[in-house]
Motif scaffolding. Sequence first.
Motif, PDB file in Angstrom:
ATOM      1  N   GLY A 242      29.971  96.740  -9.801  1.00 62.15           N
ATOM      2  CA  GLY A 242      31.301  97.094 -10.258  1.00 62.15           C
ATOM      3  C   GLY A 242      32.350  96.043  -9.977  1.00 62.15           C
ATOM      4  O   GLY A 242      33.536  96.348  -9.882  1.00 62.15           O
ATOM      5  N   GLY A 243      31.928  94.795  -9.807  1.00 60.45           N
ATOM      6  CA  GLY A 243      32.893  93.708  -9.701  1.00 60.45           C
ATOM      7  C   GLY A 243      33.430  93.422  -8.325  1.00 60.45           C
ATOM      8  O   GLY A 243      34.288  92.559  -8.148  1.00 60.45           O
ATOM      9  N   MET A 244      32.932  94.137  -7.329  1.00 59.88           N
ATOM     10  CA  MET A 244      33.494  93.965  -5.990  1.00 59.88           C
ATOM     11  C   MET A 244      32.424  94.118  -4.916  1.00 59.88           C
ATOM     12  O   MET A 244      31.593  95.001  -5.001  1.00 59.88           O
ATOM     13  CB  MET A 244      34.579  95.022  -5.783  1.00 59.88           C
ATOM     14  N   MET A 245      32.472  93.226  -3.916  1.00 58.48           N
ATOM     15  CA  MET A 245      31.537  93.351  -2.794  1.00 58.48           C
ATOM     16  C   MET A 245      32.245  93.074  -1.482  1.00 58.48           C
ATOM     17  O   MET A 245      33.046  92.139  -1.415  1.00 58.48           O
ATOM     18  CB  MET A 245      30.415  92.308  -2.921  1.00 58.48           C
ATOM     19  N   ALA A 246      31.944  93.852  -0.469  1.00 59.77           N
ATOM     20  CA  ALA A 246      32.523  93.582   0.858  1.00 59.77           C
ATOM     21  C   ALA A 246      31.994  92.253   1.353  1.00 59.77           C
ATOM     22  O   ALA A 246      30.854  91.881   1.061  1.00 59.77           O
ATOM     23  CB  ALA A 246      32.154  94.696   1.823  1.00 59.77           C
ATOM     24  N   LEU A 247      32.814  91.557   2.116  1.00 64.35           N
ATOM     25  CA  LEU A 247      32.416  90.239   2.584  1.00 64.35           C
ATOM     26  C   LEU A 247      31.158  90.299   3.450  1.00 64.35           C
ATOM     27  O   LEU A 247      30.316  89.402   3.417  1.00 64.35           O
ATOM     28  CB  LEU A 247      33.570  89.600   3.362  1.00 64.35           C
ATOM     29  N   THR A 248      31.001  91.388   4.213  1.00 62.37           N
ATOM     30  CA  THR A 248      29.797  91.511   5.036  1.00 62.37           C
ATOM     31  C   THR A 248      28.556  91.639   4.148  1.00 62.37           C
ATOM     32  O   THR A 248      27.490  91.127   4.487  1.00 62.37           O
ATOM     33  CB  THR A 248      29.860  92.736   5.967  1.00 62.37           C
ATOM     34  N   GLU A 249      28.727  92.315   3.010  1.00 63.27           N
ATOM     35  CA  GLU A 249      27.603  92.407   2.074  1.00 63.27           C
ATOM     36  C   GLU A 249      27.244  91.026   1.549  1.00 63.27           C
ATOM     37  O   GLU A 249      26.067  90.670   1.434  1.00 63.27           O
ATOM     38  CB  GLU A 249      28.010  93.232   0.861  1.00 63.27           C
TER      39      GLU A 249
ATOM     40  N   MET B 154      35.115  88.628   9.398  1.00 61.74           N
ATOM     41  CA  MET B 154      34.936  89.045   8.022  1.00 61.74           C
ATOM     42  C   MET B 154      35.622  90.374   7.713  1.00 61.74           C
ATOM     43  O   MET B 154      35.447  90.933   6.642  1.00 61.74           O
ATOM     44  CB  MET B 154      33.443  89.137   7.688  1.00 61.74           C
ATOM     45  N   GLY B 155      36.375  90.873   8.655  1.00 59.71           N
ATOM     46  CA  GLY B 155      37.286  91.973   8.389  1.00 59.71           C
ATOM     47  C   GLY B 155      36.692  93.335   8.130  1.00 59.71           C
ATOM     48  O   GLY B 155      37.363  94.198   7.588  1.00 59.71           O
ATOM     49  N   SER B 156      35.456  93.564   8.508  1.00 53.77           N
ATOM     50  CA  SER B 156      34.921  94.889   8.218  1.00 53.77           C
ATOM     51  C   SER B 156      34.942  95.807   9.410  1.00 53.77           C
ATOM     52  O   SER B 156      34.180  96.755   9.478  1.00 53.77           O
ATOM     53  CB  SER B 156      33.503  94.768   7.672  1.00 53.77           C
ATOM     54  N   GLY B 157      35.820  95.524  10.337  1.00 52.01           N
ATOM     55  CA  GLY B 157      36.030  96.470  11.415  1.00 52.01           C
ATOM     56  C   GLY B 157      35.043  96.392  12.540  1.00 52.01           C
ATOM     57  O   GLY B 157      34.905  97.336  13.308  1.00 52.01           O
ATOM     58  N   PHE B 158      34.353  95.258  12.710  1.00 54.65           N
ATOM     59  CA  PHE B 158      33.430  95.152  13.831  1.00 54.65           C
ATOM     60  C   PHE B 158      34.201  94.981  15.120  1.00 54.65           C
ATOM     61  O   PHE B 158      35.099  94.161  15.232  1.00 54.65           O
ATOM     62  CB  PHE B 158      32.480  93.970  13.635  1.00 54.65           C
ATOM     63  N   GLY B 159      33.800  95.759  16.104  1.00 56.13           N
ATOM     64  CA  GLY B 159      34.468  95.651  17.388  1.00 56.13           C
ATOM     65  C   GLY B 159      33.641  96.348  18.449  1.00 56.13           C
ATOM     66  O   GLY B 159      32.666  97.035  18.142  1.00 56.13           O
ATOM     67  N   MET B 160      34.043  96.163  19.703  1.00 56.76           N
ATOM     68  CA  MET B 160      33.296  96.803  20.785  1.00 56.76           C
ATOM     69  C   MET B 160      34.232  97.594  21.666  1.00 56.76           C
ATOM     70  O   MET B 160      35.288  97.104  22.046  1.00 56.76           O
ATOM     71  CB  MET B 160      32.577  95.737  21.596  1.00 56.76           C
ATOM     72  N   ILE B 161      33.844  98.814  21.979  1.00 63.08           N
ATOM     73  CA  ILE B 161      34.660  99.691  22.806  1.00 63.08           C
ATOM     74  C   ILE B 161      33.927  99.915  24.119  1.00 63.08           C
ATOM     75  O   ILE B 161      32.795 100.412  24.119  1.00 63.08           O
ATOM     76  CB  ILE B 161      34.857 101.047  22.098  1.00 63.08           C
TER      77      ILE B 161
END
Lengths: 363, 258
Positions: A242-249, B154-161
Amino acid sequence: MDRFSWSNGLLEINETLVIQQRGVRLYDGDDKAKLDVGVALLSTHRLIWRDVKNHECCIAMPLSQILLFEEQAAGIGKSAKIVIHLQATPANKEPGPYQHSKYSFIKLSFKEHGQIEFYRRLTEEMTRKRWENTPASQILTAGRTRAVGIVGIERKIEEKRKETDKNISEAFEDLSKLMVKAKEMVELSRSIANKIKDKSYLLSMGIADPVTRETHGSGTHYHMQLAKQLDDMLQAPLEERGGMMALTEVYCLVNRARGMELLSPEDLVNACKMFESLKLPLRLRVFDSGVMVVQLQSHSEEEMIASALDNVSDKGSLTAEEFAKLLGLSVLLSKERLLLAEKMGHLCRDDSVEGLRFYPNLF
Amino acid sequence: MHRRGVGAGAIAKKKLAEARYKERGNVLAEDQIVQMSKQLETFKSNLEEFASKHKQEIRKNSQFRVQFQEMCATIGVDPLASGKGFWSEMLGVGDFYYELGVQIIEVCLALKHRNGGLITLDELHQRVLKGRGKYAQDVSQDDLMRAIKKLKVMGSGFGMIPVGGSYLVQSVPAELNMDHTVVLQLAEKKGFVTVSEIKDSLKWEKERACHVLDHLLKEGLAWLDSQAAEEAQYWLPALFSELTSRDVTPEEANQMTP
């Protein structure tokens, strides 16, 4: 704890570091020592402990002070520990954090694990007693009494690990020497960092920009090439999603494909930052939540919002999970699209413990 | 009578002096750069020599990696900044951590439907080791933590608590503030927490406790057991131990939310 003396933490000649472990709290007998959590270091000659925040707070004890030691398994809410029973304080002991203690044992509490390996190494060093062969200049030996029982039991391990250990010691020594040279390079690099135009050299050394604190990254030739490679590689996968991918993907996709000479997360981010300036049909986009995505430029914002509105109107209402299933997108990205449509005023939310549900905005 | 400092001649002289000064400045910089290149070559060959002797050590020995990383930090260098760095290229340090990053992302993604994006470092460690197979190099928790730190960019919310002596790894951009963290820490012992427990231990008002718990429910990090004996229990799937849980499929998970 009164067996410890203040130390500068530097290893003596002939003394080698065997293992170090972070996240260790010391106990004076059964009581917590009046010190914070720190790093425990085991050398061929001493047990050293250093405060993580205040590096000047460093204490050491000769291994010859150790009578015997045992493991104490972790419990509920309690970290695993090594209990170390000590010999009497020698008369000529240098001052330390404790003048006197009612206990003749200490404990090392491993808050970040590592106790197994530490225990194993301690066992070896106590078996091999390398401090006796090469007495380091400033080490005070507290008598030559031995814990005979332990020596007898652990000799087998010593023989097995002799060779490996030699390699590791040598590796550590070489590493120290290398780092001395590296440090010179780094300092020199920093001093001319502002004058050189091509930052790729700084990137290769891993030196950070003192202003942004990021490693000098964007704008290098390497990242330009990467950006173009990404453009080639991601066209098809993006269309499928769908034109979009998360950077982690993207990170996983690209690195799995490469197999080796992988990209660092920073390499990926820096390359994506160049899409626009290189006029490639991809864009790096950061949502309010901080989520970063790569999207096809052709998939305009209006289209995405319109499609979100259509789907929600069609079904009456949708959650991010339902929308994801509908479009074959990840939940993370479908949520971002719904949030975007909401931000533009086309959808409104019903936020309850049952979940976040979106409705067409009829206001 | 001579007058100093004024006149076209003086100005021209000043300009010439300035230009010479600038020129010298440039020459100095060039000199420095030449010197640097030489030193760089020497350093690279030192690094190559080190790599040829000890590259295996880095891959096999987690203690060595820790030492290496800490030394780099001391001299102000990030060896994992780029796959194109000397360190990553010559020592293979980069590939080790970047690949680990991929494995961490995949494990977290696979379990997200069950735990909402929160997992203990222990469980993550076990699952990553399992995924790597019998013959893969050993990976320590320190390795995982360093890889996770890198993933943050990469901004996907990785973190450690920090929780109960170890950590919870977060892999979704859910907003978790101090209140949420403290409740997670409280729940760590039994895997669940109740409003009364929060009020007793933390001395909070009921509203504050409920607000926090509602947020955790919404984010999918907590499940509500309203049929518990005395009082509703808020369970955190991230804290379930392997023994007391069974794997739940995404469909089942959807049916379970009230």
